[in-house]
Design a protein around this motif. Structure first.
Motif, PDB file in Angstrom:
ATOM      1  N   PHE A 195       0.819  -1.210   0.000  1.00 15.04           N
ATOM      2  CA  PHE A 195       0.000   0.000   0.000  1.00 15.04           C
ATOM      3  C   PHE A 195       0.854   1.262   0.000  1.00 15.04           C
ATOM      4  O   PHE A 195       0.446   2.279  -0.565  1.00 15.04           O
ATOM      5  CB  PHE A 195      -1.024  -0.026   1.138  1.00 15.04           C
ATOM      6  N   GLU A 196       2.040   1.210   0.589  1.00  9.11           N
ATOM      7  CA  GLU A 196       2.962   2.351   0.495  1.00  9.11           C
ATOM      8  C   GLU A 196       3.392   2.547  -0.956  1.00  9.11           C
ATOM      9  O   GLU A 196       3.464   3.676  -1.443  1.00  9.11           O
ATOM     10  CB  GLU A 196       4.195   2.137   1.391  1.00  9.11           C
ATOM     11  N   HIS A 197       3.687   1.449  -1.632  1.00  4.27           N
ATOM     12  CA  HIS A 197       4.051   1.520  -3.047  1.00  4.27           C
ATOM     13  C   HIS A 197       2.897   2.101  -3.869  1.00  4.27           C
ATOM     14  O   HIS A 197       3.099   2.973  -4.709  1.00  4.27           O
ATOM     15  CB  HIS A 197       4.424   0.128  -3.568  1.00  4.27           C
ATOM     16  N   VAL A 198       1.698   1.610  -3.636  1.00  8.83           N
ATOM     17  CA  VAL A 198       0.532   2.116  -4.379  1.00  8.83           C
ATOM     18  C   VAL A 198       0.318   3.592  -4.071  1.00  8.83           C
ATOM     19  O   VAL A 198       0.051   4.390  -4.973  1.00  8.83           O
ATOM     20  CB  VAL A 198      -0.733   1.287  -4.063  1.00  8.83           C
ATOM     21  N   ALA A 199       0.474   3.994  -2.812  1.00 11.20           N
ATOM     22  CA  ALA A 199       0.307   5.401  -2.446  1.00 11.20           C
ATOM     23  C   ALA A 199       1.302   6.284  -3.183  1.00 11.20           C
ATOM     24  O   ALA A 199       0.956   7.367  -3.654  1.00 11.20           O
ATOM     25  CB  ALA A 199       0.457   5.587  -0.935  1.00 11.20           C
ATOM     26  N   ALA A 200       2.538   5.804  -3.303  1.00  9.71           N
ATOM     27  CA  ALA A 200       3.564   6.587  -4.001  1.00  9.71           C
ATOM     28  C   ALA A 200       3.270   6.711  -5.489  1.00  9.71           C
ATOM     29  O   ALA A 200       3.767   7.626  -6.147  1.00  9.71           O
ATOM     30  CB  ALA A 200       4.934   5.953  -3.784  1.00  9.71           C
ATOM     31  N   ASN A 201       2.466   5.801  -6.020  1.00 12.52           N
ATOM     32  CA  ASN A 201       2.111   5.797  -7.438  1.00 12.52           C
ATOM     33  C   ASN A 201       0.597   5.851  -7.618  1.00 12.52           C
ATOM     34  O   ASN A 201       0.058   5.311  -8.588  1.00 12.52           O
ATOM     35  CB  ASN A 201       2.661   4.531  -8.106  1.00 12.52           C
ATOM     36  N   ALA A 202      -0.086   6.512  -6.682  1.00 16.08           N
ATOM     37  CA  ALA A 202      -1.549   6.488  -6.647  1.00 16.08           C
ATOM     38  C   ALA A 202      -2.185   7.013  -7.927  1.00 16.08           C
ATOM     39  O   ALA A 202      -3.168   6.441  -8.406  1.00 16.08           O
ATOM     40  CB  ALA A 202      -2.057   7.282  -5.443  1.00 16.08           C
ATOM     41  N   ALA A 203      -1.643   8.085  -8.499  1.00 14.85           N
ATOM     42  CA  ALA A 203      -2.242   8.644  -9.715  1.00 14.85           C
ATOM     43  C   ALA A 203      -2.237   7.619 -10.844  1.00 14.85           C
ATOM     44  O   ALA A 203      -3.230   7.462 -11.562  1.00 14.85           O
ATOM     45  CB  ALA A 203      -1.509   9.910 -10.135  1.00 14.85           C
ATOM     46  N   LEU A 204      -1.147   6.908 -10.982  1.00 15.41           N
ATOM     47  CA  LEU A 204      -1.053   5.915 -12.048  1.00 15.41           C
ATOM     48  C   LEU A 204      -1.978   4.724 -11.788  1.00 15.41           C
ATOM     49  O   LEU A 204      -2.686   4.276 -12.685  1.00 15.41           O
ATOM     50  CB  LEU A 204       0.394   5.457 -12.208  1.00 15.41           C
ATOM     51  N   TYR A 205      -2.005   4.225 -10.551  1.00 20.01           N
ATOM     52  CA  TYR A 205      -2.923   3.121 -10.240  1.00 20.01           C
ATOM     53  C   TYR A 205      -4.373   3.562 -10.417  1.00 20.01           C
ATOM     54  O   TYR A 205      -5.198   2.804 -10.922  1.00 20.01           O
ATOM     55  CB  TYR A 205      -2.701   2.605  -8.815  1.00 20.01           C
ATOM     56  N   ARG A 206      -4.701   4.765  -9.983  1.00 23.85           N
ATOM     57  CA  ARG A 206      -6.063   5.286 -10.132  1.00 23.85           C
ATOM     58  C   ARG A 206      -6.457   5.280 -11.604  1.00 23.85           C
ATOM     59  O   ARG A 206      -7.537   4.848 -11.977  1.00 23.85           O
ATOM     60  CB  ARG A 206      -6.154   6.695  -9.546  1.00 23.85           C
ATOM     61  N   LYS A 207      -5.550   5.736 -12.452  1.00 22.00           N
ATOM     62  CA  LYS A 207      -5.840   5.779 -13.880  1.00 22.00           C
ATOM     63  C   LYS A 207      -5.894   4.385 -14.495  1.00 22.00           C
ATOM     64  O   LYS A 207      -6.764   4.086 -15.299  1.00 22.00           O
ATOM     65  CB  LYS A 207      -4.813   6.646 -14.604  1.00 22.00           C
ATOM     66  N   MET A 208      -4.952   3.531 -14.120  1.00 18.08           N
ATOM     67  CA  MET A 208      -4.896   2.197 -14.720  1.00 18.08           C
ATOM     68  C   MET A 208      -6.068   1.313 -14.294  1.00 18.08           C
ATOM     69  O   MET A 208      -6.528   0.479 -15.065  1.00 18.08           O
ATOM     70  CB  MET A 208      -3.582   1.512 -14.354  1.00 18.08           C
ATOM     71  N   LEU A 209      -6.554   1.487 -13.059  1.00 13.57           N
ATOM     72  CA  LEU A 209      -7.635   0.647 -12.552  1.00 13.57           C
ATOM     73  C   LEU A 209      -8.994   1.335 -12.610  1.00 13.57           C
ATOM     74  O   LEU A 209     -10.009   0.727 -12.273  1.00 13.57           O
ATOM     75  CB  LEU A 209      -7.337   0.211 -11.108  1.00 13.57           C
ATOM     76  N   GLY A 210      -9.033   2.593 -13.041  1.00 11.26           N
ATOM     77  CA  GLY A 210     -10.280   3.352 -13.097  1.00 11.26           C
ATOM     78  C   GLY A 210     -11.121   3.020 -14.312  1.00 11.26           C
ATOM     79  O   GLY A 210     -10.752   2.203 -15.158  1.00 11.26           O
ATOM     80  N   PRO A 211     -12.276   3.698 -14.445  1.00 15.56           N
ATOM     81  CA  PRO A 211     -13.207   3.417 -15.537  1.00 15.56           C
ATOM     82  C   PRO A 211     -12.623   3.638 -16.933  1.00 15.56           C
ATOM     83  O   PRO A 211     -13.010   2.969 -17.868  1.00 15.56           O
ATOM     84  CB  PRO A 211     -14.376   4.371 -15.288  1.00 15.56           C
ATOM     85  N   GLN A 212     -11.710   4.576 -17.080  1.00 15.39           N
ATOM     86  CA  GLN A 212     -11.079   4.826 -18.379  1.00 15.39           C
ATOM     87  C   GLN A 212      -9.695   4.187 -18.457  1.00 15.39           C
ATOM     88  O   GLN A 212      -8.904   4.497 -19.324  1.00 15.39           O
ATOM     89  CB  GLN A 212     -10.950   6.340 -18.631  1.00 15.39           C
ATOM     90  N   GLY A 213      -9.422   3.290 -17.537  1.00 18.59           N
ATOM     91  CA  GLY A 213      -8.102   2.683 -17.433  1.00 18.59           C
ATOM     92  C   GLY A 213      -7.887   1.525 -18.376  1.00 18.59           C
ATOM     93  O   GLY A 213      -8.448   1.466 -19.466  1.00 18.59           O
ATOM     94  N   SER A 214      -7.106   0.588 -17.939  1.00 18.09           N
ATOM     95  CA  SER A 214      -6.676  -0.525 -18.773  1.00 18.09           C
ATOM     96  C   SER A 214      -7.232  -1.845 -18.252  1.00 18.09           C
ATOM     97  O   SER A 214      -6.746  -2.366 -17.249  1.00 18.09           O
ATOM     98  CB  SER A 214      -5.148  -0.581 -18.775  1.00 18.09           C
ATOM     99  N   PRO A 215      -8.225  -2.405 -18.940  1.00 19.06           N
ATOM    100  CA  PRO A 215      -8.714  -3.726 -18.529  1.00 19.06           C
ATOM    101  C   PRO A 215      -7.602  -4.771 -18.569  1.00 19.06           C
ATOM    102  O   PRO A 215      -7.558  -5.677 -17.755  1.00 19.06           O
ATOM    103  CB  PRO A 215      -9.801  -4.050 -19.555  1.00 19.06           C
ATOM    104  N   ARG A 216      -6.680  -4.620 -19.508  1.00 21.96           N
ATOM    105  CA  ARG A 216      -5.557  -5.557 -19.625  1.00 21.96           C
ATOM    106  C   ARG A 216      -4.687  -5.480 -18.370  1.00 21.96           C
ATOM    107  O   ARG A 216      -4.236  -6.494 -17.859  1.00 21.96           O
ATOM    108  CB  ARG A 216      -4.738  -5.237 -20.872  1.00 21.96           C
TER     109      ARG A 216
END
Length: 191
Positions: A93-114
């Protein structure tokens, strides 16, 4: 093209770096090959020589992060108390927090299903051996290890997606503790 060729490895590294740089400022679903090629200083044909599309490139660029997430999920002590996340989950979770914007985008509705599918796959790969019992016949009262791993991988991916999308996210430690409480309810004790 030989993927082990040093030039090919350098080109792929530049493409991955360019994709991650652009993804930090744009929705991954709108990220195009032309923009990645321009940022990496190559032509579009070079991108297509290495990747089918921008989504595949971005998923490859995030592979290290996916591996870290999968390993963290798999190395947790199965009998840790449910009220405090074990160190690997807190580190995740520390790693995800440090990269939260990217995870938010990759896992969000307009993100990457792949990307989301790959994240779950990597976790399942790491978790299944950990959840497989070595002794005798399988216990009919417990789910098969691969199904159990899929459940935990989906849950953890969902928690990360929800947490990074939250308008007022909790701290990484609080998120890790809450995720662990949910996961611990789904992990049999190691007896």
């Amino acid at each position: 093209m030989n993927p082990d060729d040093p030039r090919a490895r350098r080109t792929r590294a530049r493409l991955r770096e360019a994709a991650l740089t652009l993804a930090a400022d744009a929705d991954p679903g709108t990220l195009g090959v032309a923009a990645i090629a321009r940022t990496a200083g190559v032509n579009r044909a070079t991108v297509y020589a290495h990747y089918r599309d921008a989504d595949e490139l971005l998923t490859d660029a995030m592979e290290d992060a996916l591996s870290q997430a999968a390993r963290a999920a798999a190395v947790c002590p199965l009998d840790a108390p449910p009220d405090r996340a074990p160190a690997p989950i807190r580190d995740l979770f520390e790693h995800v927090a440090a990269n939260a914007a990217l995870y938010r985008k990759m896992l969000g509705p307009q993100g990457s299903p792949r990307f989301a599918a790959r994240m779950r796959e990597r976790m399942i790969e790491e978790l299944t051996p950990r959840l497989t019992r070595d002794e005798g016949a399988p216990d009919p009262t417990e789910p098969p290890a691969d199904l159990h791993a899929a459940y935990l991988a989906g849950a953890l991916t969902g928690v990360i997606a929800h947490w990074t999308a939250s308008a007022s996210p909790t701290s990484a430690e609080e998120a890790a503790n809450m995720a662990w409480m949910l996961m611990a309810g789904g992990i049999p004790s190691a007896d």
